[in-house]
Write a protein that holds these residues in place. Structure first.
Motif, PDB file in Angstrom:
ATOM      1  N   MET A   1       0.833  -1.193   0.000  1.00 48.08           N
ATOM      2  CA  MET A   1       0.000   0.000   0.000  1.00 48.08           C
ATOM      3  C   MET A   1       0.879   1.259   0.000  1.00 48.08           C
ATOM      4  O   MET A   1       0.656   2.191  -0.763  1.00 48.08           O
ATOM      5  N   ARG A   2       1.873   1.224   0.887  1.00 52.01           N
ATOM      6  CA  ARG A   2       2.799   2.347   0.983  1.00 52.01           C
ATOM      7  C   ARG A   2       3.570   2.512  -0.316  1.00 52.01           C
ATOM      8  O   ARG A   2       3.795   3.631  -0.786  1.00 52.01           O
ATOM      9  N   GLU A   3       3.961   1.388  -0.913  1.00 44.13           N
ATOM     10  CA  GLU A   3       4.722   1.432  -2.165  1.00 44.13           C
ATOM     11  C   GLU A   3       3.881   2.053  -3.276  1.00 44.13           C
ATOM     12  O   GLU A   3       4.379   2.846  -4.072  1.00 44.13           O
ATOM     13  N   ALA A   4       2.602   1.735  -3.323  1.00 43.39           N
ATOM     14  CA  ALA A   4       1.712   2.300  -4.326  1.00 43.39           C
ATOM     15  C   ALA A   4       1.551   3.813  -4.122  1.00 43.39           C
ATOM     16  O   ALA A   4       1.524   4.587  -5.083  1.00 43.39           O
ATOM     17  N   ALA A   5       1.455   4.203  -2.857  1.00 44.88           N
ATOM     18  CA  ALA A   5       1.316   5.629  -2.545  1.00 44.88           C
ATOM     19  C   ALA A   5       2.579   6.387  -2.940  1.00 44.88           C
ATOM     20  O   ALA A   5       2.512   7.497  -3.490  1.00 44.88           O
ATOM     21  N   ASN A   6       3.750   5.791  -2.672  1.00 47.02           N
ATOM     22  CA  ASN A   6       5.019   6.413  -3.054  1.00 47.02           C
ATOM     23  C   ASN A   6       5.123   6.564  -4.568  1.00 47.02           C
ATOM     24  O   ASN A   6       5.594   7.587  -5.078  1.00 47.02           O
ATOM     25  N   HIS A   7       4.676   5.511  -5.267  1.00 46.90           N
ATOM     26  CA  HIS A   7       4.734   5.545  -6.726  1.00 46.90           C
ATOM     27  C   HIS A   7       3.837   6.659  -7.279  1.00 46.90           C
ATOM     28  O   HIS A   7       4.225   7.383  -8.210  1.00 46.90           O
ATOM     29  N   GLN A   8       2.648   6.821  -6.689  1.00 46.60           N
ATOM     30  CA  GLN A   8       1.723   7.847  -7.139  1.00 46.60           C
ATOM     31  C   GLN A   8       2.284   9.238  -6.860  1.00 46.60           C
ATOM     32  O   GLN A   8       2.168  10.147  -7.696  1.00 46.60           O
ATOM     33  N   GLN A   9       2.908   9.384  -5.691  1.00 48.49           N
ATOM     34  CA  GLN A   9       3.488  10.680  -5.345  1.00 48.49           C
ATOM     35  C   GLN A   9       4.672  11.015  -6.250  1.00 48.49           C
ATOM     36  O   GLN A   9       4.831  12.145  -6.700  1.00 48.49           O
ATOM     37  N   TYR A  10       5.489  10.013  -6.527  1.00 47.10           N
ATOM     38  CA  TYR A  10       6.620  10.222  -7.425  1.00 47.10           C
ATOM     39  C   TYR A  10       6.120  10.639  -8.811  1.00 47.10           C
ATOM     40  O   TYR A  10       6.672  11.545  -9.438  1.00 47.10           O
ATOM     41  N   LYS A  11       5.057   9.970  -9.284  1.00 44.65           N
ATOM     42  CA  LYS A  11       4.502  10.283 -10.595  1.00 44.65           C
ATOM     43  C   LYS A  11       3.990  11.726 -10.626  1.00 44.65           C
ATOM     44  O   LYS A  11       4.196  12.449 -11.616  1.00 44.65           O
ATOM     45  N   GLN A  12       3.332  12.133  -9.540  1.00 44.92           N
ATOM     46  CA  GLN A  12       2.839  13.508  -9.468  1.00 44.92           C
ATOM     47  C   GLN A  12       3.998  14.493  -9.434  1.00 44.92           C
ATOM     48  O   GLN A  12       3.967  15.528 -10.120  1.00 44.92           O
ATOM     49  N   PHE A  13       5.018  14.167  -8.667  1.00 48.18           N
ATOM     50  CA  PHE A  13       6.197  15.036  -8.557  1.00 48.18           C
ATOM     51  C   PHE A  13       6.856  15.233  -9.930  1.00 48.18           C
ATOM     52  O   PHE A  13       7.171  16.353 -10.335  1.00 48.18           O
ATOM     53  N   MET A  14       7.031  14.153 -10.672  1.00 47.34           N
ATOM     54  CA  MET A  14       7.692  14.231 -11.969  1.00 47.34           C
ATOM     55  C   MET A  14       6.834  14.944 -13.008  1.00 47.34           C
ATOM     56  O   MET A  14       7.354  15.457 -14.005  1.00 47.34           O
TER      57      MET A  14
END
Length: 354
Positions: A1-14
């Motif tokens: 769950m945390r990994e998915a959230a990190n991935h989404q945040q990274y995608k938004q950041f980029m």
């Protein structure tokens, strides 16, 4: 769950297209990089750990190699954004560099740069001196102190109250000054390759004794000729009297021509958006926004130029002030009643009063 959230945040950041950081010998590049990604983090409302993870992901080349060693000085799970910046600045924006930039800002001057460039340098440098930028009045005063004297004169006369108003007025004053210079250059270029107007006593020339019968017009005498054509040419006869006037706040002396004489000679002055208040040694204050640019003067057949401010005055047709004396490198010998001058062609001559 945390990994998915990190991935989404990274995608938004980029998606904001943050810049990579490799290395830089210019400390301002490091500061601007931090500011740019900080703006993204604030919009995304990232916590400290997310900020560190996203920021360090953007390290490339030398910066990534440096980070491999530097990250051991932080607890990455608990470190704050301020602690990360302290480590980052310790490498790319050292305390010595910050102190140096602060000193430079305290001594900032416009110099040869444009107002726009001065504003840019001021905005960049003010972050290093919070003791100044923390007070609007002090910041505004520091900005004014760095402006060139001619720009500062116009800004002070406008009584601006905010930084925005001050910058706008400084830009307008700079444009007015540039317009005046261009006008002068255009007129001066027309002087090349031709004799001075009025030297042969052509039709349209006025004898000073006809132009004014009032006593006290000491700038011109019976030998003087004034052409009614543009550009105005002033011939100075057997003697000259120089009177200086002073701009309030500036202590800059100038040269003047009477409004009545301008009308009689059918001259067309240049007009400025700024109205200047002038304090004379005696009498009421004068106001003007009109100028005669690059007026040619003839003294013992030597050509010289002067910028004249049009004012309502009596007793004089023309007043040649300290600006004219300085432009022609005057050396006054009171005992001999003589003035050594340099003309427009860089030839030295001696004017001897009677």
């Amino acid at each position: 769950m945390r990994e998915a959230a990190n991935h989404q945040q990274y995608k938004q950041f980029m998606s904001f297209k943050p810049r990579d950081f490799k290395r830089s010998t210019d400390p301002m590049v490091a500061v601007e990089w931090i500011q740019s990604i900080k703006t993204i983090f604030e919009f995304m409302q990232c916590n400290n750990s997310d900020r560190l993870r996203c920021a360090t992901f953007m390290f490339k080349d030398d910066a990534r190699i440096w980070w491999q060693g530097a990250k051991s000085t932080l607890d990455l799970n608990a470190a704050t954004w301020a602690e990360f910046k302290a480590v980052f600045y310790g490498k790319y924006f050292t305390l010595n560099t910050r102190n140096k930039l602060a000193r430079e800002f305290l001594e900032i001057r416009q110099g040869d740069s444009s107002v726009a460039d001065y504003v840019k340098n001021f905005e960049r440098g003010k972050y290093f001196t919070p003791m100044i930028t923390g007070n609007n009045d002090i910041e505004l005063n520091h900005f004014l102190e760095g402006l060139n004297a001619t720009i500062l004169r116009d800004v002070r006369l406008s009584n601006t109250a905010t930084m925005g108003e001050t910058i706008d007025r400084a830009l307008m004053a700079e444009k007015d000054s540039q317009d005046i210079v261009r006008e002068a250059q255009t007129k001066r270029s027309s002087y090349q390759g031709r004799d001075s107007l009025g030297r042969q006593g052509t039709s349209g020339a006025l004898n000073n004794s006809n132009s004014s019968s009032k006593e006290g017009h000491h700038i011109l005498d019976q030998q003087t000729r004034l052409t009614c054509q543009l550009p105005l040419v002033i011939f100075v006869g057997s003697y000259i009297r120089v009177v200086s006037a002073e701009f309030r706040h500036t202590r800059v002396t100038n040269s003047f021509i009477s409004a009545f004489f301008v009308q009689q000679a059918v001259l067309k002055p240049v007009e400025s958006l700024v109205v200047y208040k002038i304090s004379l040694p005696a009498g009421p204050d004068l106001k003007t926004n009109r100028f005669i640019i690059a007026c040619e003067t003839q003294l013992q057949n030597h050509k010289m130029f002067v910028d004249l401010e049009v004012v309502k005055m009596s007793g004089f047709d023309v007043i040649l002030g300290m600006d004219w004396l300085l432009r022609h490198e005057a050396q006054i010998n009171c005992k001999d009643k003589s003035v050594a001058l340099i003309d427009h062609d860089q030839k030295a001559f001696l004017f001897q009063a009677q």
